[in-house]
Design a protein around this motif. Structure first.
Motif, PDB file in Angstrom:
ATOM      1  N   LEU A 173       0.807  -1.210   0.000  1.00  0.00           N
ATOM      2  CA  LEU A 173       0.000   0.000   0.000  1.00  0.00           C
ATOM      3  C   LEU A 173       0.844   1.267   0.000  1.00  0.00           C
ATOM      4  O   LEU A 173       0.444   2.278  -0.586  1.00  0.00           O
ATOM      5  CB  LEU A 173      -0.979  -0.023   1.176  1.00  0.00           C
ATOM      6  N   THR A 174       2.012   1.224   0.587  1.00  0.00           N
ATOM      7  CA  THR A 174       2.910   2.381   0.539  1.00  0.00           C
ATOM      8  C   THR A 174       3.398   2.597  -0.891  1.00  0.00           C
ATOM      9  O   THR A 174       3.423   3.734  -1.383  1.00  0.00           O
ATOM     10  CB  THR A 174       4.100   2.178   1.496  1.00  0.00           C
ATOM     11  N   SER A 175       3.750   1.526  -1.570  1.00  0.00           N
ATOM     12  CA  SER A 175       4.272   1.678  -2.937  1.00  0.00           C
ATOM     13  C   SER A 175       3.207   2.212  -3.886  1.00  0.00           C
ATOM     14  O   SER A 175       3.515   3.029  -4.755  1.00  0.00           O
ATOM     15  CB  SER A 175       4.878   0.377  -3.446  1.00  0.00           C
ATOM     16  N   ILE A 176       1.939   1.790  -3.720  1.00  0.00           N
ATOM     17  CA  ILE A 176       0.919   2.335  -4.627  1.00  0.00           C
ATOM     18  C   ILE A 176       0.660   3.803  -4.321  1.00  0.00           C
ATOM     19  O   ILE A 176       0.444   4.590  -5.229  1.00  0.00           O
ATOM     20  CB  ILE A 176      -0.398   1.522  -4.655  1.00  0.00           C
ATOM     21  N   SER A 177       0.713   4.171  -3.063  1.00  0.00           N
ATOM     22  CA  SER A 177       0.517   5.579  -2.706  1.00  0.00           C
ATOM     23  C   SER A 177       1.633   6.441  -3.289  1.00  0.00           C
ATOM     24  O   SER A 177       1.385   7.538  -3.800  1.00  0.00           O
ATOM     25  CB  SER A 177       0.459   5.743  -1.193  1.00  0.00           C
ATOM     26  N   GLU A 178       2.868   5.933  -3.213  1.00  0.00           N
ATOM     27  CA  GLU A 178       3.996   6.666  -3.797  1.00  0.00           C
ATOM     28  C   GLU A 178       3.843   6.801  -5.302  1.00  0.00           C
ATOM     29  O   GLU A 178       4.116   7.863  -5.879  1.00  0.00           O
ATOM     30  CB  GLU A 178       5.306   5.970  -3.441  1.00  0.00           C
ATOM     31  N   ARG A 179       3.384   5.749  -5.945  1.00  0.00           N
ATOM     32  CA  ARG A 179       3.179   5.779  -7.407  1.00  0.00           C
ATOM     33  C   ARG A 179       2.075   6.767  -7.776  1.00  0.00           C
ATOM     34  O   ARG A 179       2.205   7.536  -8.736  1.00  0.00           O
ATOM     35  CB  ARG A 179       2.845   4.379  -7.918  1.00  0.00           C
ATOM     36  N   LEU A 180       0.973   6.739  -7.022  1.00  0.00           N
ATOM     37  CA  LEU A 180      -0.120   7.682  -7.286  1.00  0.00           C
ATOM     38  C   LEU A 180       0.369   9.122  -7.145  1.00  0.00           C
ATOM     39  O   LEU A 180       0.041   9.977  -7.965  1.00  0.00           O
ATOM     40  CB  LEU A 180      -1.298   7.420  -6.344  1.00  0.00           C
ATOM     41  N   GLU A 210       0.592   1.421  12.235  1.00  0.00           N
ATOM     42  CA  GLU A 210       0.324   2.859  12.307  1.00  0.00           C
ATOM     43  C   GLU A 210       1.345   3.671  11.515  1.00  0.00           C
ATOM     44  O   GLU A 210       0.998   4.636  10.831  1.00  0.00           O
ATOM     45  CB  GLU A 210       0.305   3.321  13.759  1.00  0.00           C
ATOM     46  N   GLU A 211       2.603   3.264  11.569  1.00  0.00           N
ATOM     47  CA  GLU A 211       3.659   3.973  10.834  1.00  0.00           C
ATOM     48  C   GLU A 211       3.368   3.998   9.331  1.00  0.00           C
ATOM     49  O   GLU A 211       3.529   5.024   8.671  1.00  0.00           O
ATOM     50  CB  GLU A 211       5.011   3.314  11.091  1.00  0.00           C
ATOM     51  N   ALA A 212       2.914   2.866   8.786  1.00  0.00           N
ATOM     52  CA  ALA A 212       2.590   2.802   7.353  1.00  0.00           C
ATOM     53  C   ALA A 212       1.387   3.681   7.044  1.00  0.00           C
ATOM     54  O   ALA A 212       1.367   4.365   6.008  1.00  0.00           O
ATOM     55  CB  ALA A 212       2.336   1.363   6.929  1.00  0.00           C
ATOM     56  N   ARG A 213       0.394   3.712   7.923  1.00  0.00           N
ATOM     57  CA  ARG A 213      -0.772   4.576   7.705  1.00  0.00           C
ATOM     58  C   ARG A 213      -0.337   6.038   7.668  1.00  0.00           C
ATOM     59  O   ARG A 213      -0.857   6.815   6.856  1.00  0.00           O
ATOM     60  CB  ARG A 213      -1.826   4.358   8.784  1.00  0.00           C
ATOM     61  N   ASP A 214       0.604   6.407   8.533  1.00  0.00           N
ATOM     62  CA  ASP A 214       1.104   7.784   8.554  1.00  0.00           C
ATOM     63  C   ASP A 214       1.810   8.128   7.244  1.00  0.00           C
ATOM     64  O   ASP A 214       1.587   9.190   6.671  1.00  0.00           O
ATOM     65  CB  ASP A 214       2.063   8.001   9.727  1.00  0.00           C
ATOM     66  N   VAL A 215       2.667   7.225   6.764  1.00  0.00           N
ATOM     67  CA  VAL A 215       3.400   7.452   5.511  1.00  0.00           C
ATOM     68  C   VAL A 215       2.419   7.605   4.356  1.00  0.00           C
ATOM     69  O   VAL A 215       2.529   8.526   3.548  1.00  0.00           O
ATOM     70  CB  VAL A 215       4.395   6.305   5.239  1.00  0.00           C
ATOM     71  N   ILE A 216       1.459   6.713   4.276  1.00  0.00           N
ATOM     72  CA  ILE A 216       0.484   6.748   3.189  1.00  0.00           C
ATOM     73  C   ILE A 216      -0.367   8.007   3.272  1.00  0.00           C
ATOM     74  O   ILE A 216      -0.650   8.648   2.255  1.00  0.00           O
ATOM     75  CB  ILE A 216      -0.386   5.477   3.190  1.00  0.00           C
ATOM     76  N   GLY A 217      -0.742   8.391   4.470  1.00  0.00           N
ATOM     77  CA  GLY A 217      -1.555   9.595   4.654  1.00  0.00           C
ATOM     78  C   GLY A 217      -0.846  10.862   4.207  1.00  0.00           C
ATOM     79  O   GLY A 217      -1.477  11.796   3.725  1.00  0.00           O
ATOM     80  N   ARG A 218       0.482  10.866   4.355  1.00  0.00           N
ATOM     81  CA  ARG A 218       1.249  12.047   3.916  1.00  0.00           C
ATOM     82  C   ARG A 218       1.395  12.032   2.418  1.00  0.00           C
ATOM     83  O   ARG A 218       1.478  12.967   1.753  1.00  0.00           O
ATOM     84  CB  ARG A 218       2.638  12.063   4.569  1.00  0.00           C
TER      85      ARG A 218
END
Length: 121
Positions: free
Chosen positions: A57-64, A113-121
């Motif tokens: 989920l972090t990688s897709i957020s970064e790609r988006l 929670e850390e991943a949710r924070d990264v994705i949220g940013r």
């Protein structure tokens, strides 16, 4: 386009399984079997199933974000063109990566929670 790495193949398989059965409905043994390896062999690639979900989920957020920024920069300062580019990109991504969208929507709470924070940013 280059061949997907083994890690990328595992993430794609995990996305399909998580979308079909939910994060908690898929065991490490299920993931390994679907990837053609033993469940414990997955730990060579990822420290945990939760780490797999986080990376997915972090990688897709970064790609988006990356492509979204490209679309806005390519709009020549025209807000309407930028908005069209962003909407087109998100629709294209959602239609082309349905399992990832399902997983992000349904299994968000399973992320650390850390991943949710990264994705949220």
């Amino acid at each position: 386009m280059s061949e997907p790495t083994r890690r990328e193949q595992i993430l794609a398989t995990a996305a399909d399984l998580f979308a079909a059965r939910g994060f908690h409905g898929v065991s490490v043994a299920d993931l390994g079997a679907a990837c053609g390896i033993s469940g414990p062999a997955l730990y060579k690639h990822f420290p945990s199933k939760q780490a797999m979900l986080a990376e997915m989920l972090t990688s897709i957020s970064e790609r988006l974000l990356e492509v979204g920024q490209e679309r806005v920069s390519g709009a020549g300062g025209d807000p309407a063109t930028a908005l069209r580019g962003l909407v087109d990109w998100h629709v294209e991504f959602a239609l082309g990566h349905r399992p990832l969208i399902v997983v992000q929507d349904r299994d968000w709470e399973s992320l650390p929670e850390e991943a949710r924070d990264v994705i949220g940013r």
